[in-house]
Motif scaffolding. Structure first.
Motif, PDB file in Angstrom:
ATOM      1  N   GLU A 129       0.828  -1.213   0.000  1.00 30.34           N
ATOM      2  CA  GLU A 129       0.000   0.000   0.000  1.00 30.34           C
ATOM      3  C   GLU A 129       0.854   1.252   0.000  1.00 30.34           C
ATOM      4  O   GLU A 129       0.440   2.307  -0.472  1.00 30.34           O
ATOM      5  CB  GLU A 129      -0.827   0.039   1.295  1.00 30.34           C
ATOM      6  N   LYS A 160      -4.275   2.931  -6.011  1.00 30.11           N
ATOM      7  CA  LYS A 160      -5.353   2.431  -5.143  1.00 30.11           C
ATOM      8  C   LYS A 160      -6.287   1.480  -5.883  1.00 30.11           C
ATOM      9  O   LYS A 160      -6.723   0.478  -5.349  1.00 30.11           O
ATOM     10  CB  LYS A 160      -6.170   3.617  -4.612  1.00 30.11           C
ATOM     11  N   ILE A 163      -5.008  -1.952  -5.972  1.00 21.62           N
ATOM     12  CA  ILE A 163      -5.018  -2.584  -4.641  1.00 21.62           C
ATOM     13  C   ILE A 163      -6.430  -3.101  -4.352  1.00 21.62           C
ATOM     14  O   ILE A 163      -6.628  -4.253  -3.937  1.00 21.62           O
ATOM     15  CB  ILE A 163      -4.565  -1.582  -3.548  1.00 21.62           C
ATOM     16  N   LYS A 180      -2.387  -6.671   3.369  1.00 18.90           N
ATOM     17  CA  LYS A 180      -1.823  -5.458   2.785  1.00 18.90           C
ATOM     18  C   LYS A 180      -0.978  -4.723   3.811  1.00 18.90           C
ATOM     19  O   LYS A 180      -1.117  -4.974   5.021  1.00 18.90           O
ATOM     20  CB  LYS A 180      -2.914  -4.555   2.234  1.00 18.90           C
TER      21      LYS A 180
END
Ligand code: HPA
Length: 270
Positions: A129, A160, A163, A180
């Motif tokens: 992240e 993002k 992810i 994460k």
């Protein structure tokens, strides 16, 4: 360096014709098997590529592969260069600059890392992240600015959307051990002391390794969206620290490899 990038680009263009990779992939230690899923069209050994440095770590075979993964054209580095091998940051990140010239629109980067987060298990896959660079004071962007921003933004180094997509894929396909967190990069090659693990955890890191951040900094400077994966190969709990065993680390990477490969294939589909 621009002349070198052009020379390397011209050399590779000559090898691959008009093949246009959309995604660049960097495979970390013990994570080279993803290449079995690539329909390889061209393969160039690092040794033959002008301006690439020679890899010194035995686990890395050192090839640049061009082919199809799922439905995407990819260029894949099987084996990467590390700072601890004695190269400069600019040498380590040179391939990312070349991949940008070849046209990549996304960079997928993987590594083997030690788990600092006490909730993690060996062979978990950590979607990166954010990161902390302790590869200090060196940095691939020091000196003359040759490509991209002088002061690259780092508010979202890892996209993002990708992810979120990774966790959707994990849910859809019932993948286990997907976590994460924040990756911290150190120089190595020695592993960390207990006191250092304590410090890194207190800094807010979930996993520690010796790579990735330089390539990500350069990719972000050139505005390439990045998806990063750390495979947790060992647990770095200062209270219960076992002696590091490189064979165990490689075995743990191998165990996570099929899931990582699946995830990358799905992410690359977009
Ligand atoms: N530190 C600790 N454990 C590790 C590392 C590291 O840099 N890389 C893989 N496992």
């Amino acid at each position: 360096m621009l002349d070198q990038i052009k020379e390397t680009y011209d050399f590779l263009r000559n090898q691959i014709g008009d093949f246009q990779p959309a995604v660049g992939i960097v495979l970390g230690t013990g994570l080279g098997k993803l290449v079995d899923d690539i329909e390889i069209q061209y393969e160039v050994s690092y040794e033959d590529i002008p301006n690439f440095v020679k890899p010194t770590v035995e686990f890395h075979s050192g090839r640049l592969l061009f082919g199809i993964l799922g439905d995407k054209k990819v260029v894949c580095m099987q084996g990467r260069f590390h700072f601890y091998e004695g190269y400069t940051m600019k040498e380590i990140t040179f391939p990312v600059r070349v991949m940008k010239q070849l046209g990549i629109e996304t960079l997928v980067i993987s590594n083997a890392a030690g788990g600092l987060n006490p909730e993690f298990n060996v062979s978990d896959i950590m979607i990166i992240e954010d990161h902390i660079s302790l590869l200090l004071p060196s940095n691939p962007l020091l000196g003359e600015n040759i490509m991209g921003d002088r002061f690259p933004d780092m508010s979202e180094p890892y996209t993002k959307g990708m992810i979120t997509r990774a966790f959707e894929i994990a849910k859809e396909h019932n993948l286990k051990g997907i976590v994460k967190g924040t990756y911290v990069s150190v120089t190595g090659p020695q592993l960390e002391t207990k006191a250092e693990y304590k410090m890194l955890r207190n800094f807010g890191a979930d996993a520690v390794g010796m790579s990735t951040v330089p390539e990500v900094i350069v990719a972000r400077q050139m505005n390439i969206p990045v998806f990063g994966i750390s495979v947790i190969t060992d647990l770095c709990d200062p209270e219960n620290l076992e002696v590091a065993d490189i064979n165990k680390i490689i075995a743990a990477a191998g165990k996570a490899e099929p899931t990582m490969t699946f995830l990358i294939k799905e992410i690359v589909k977009g």
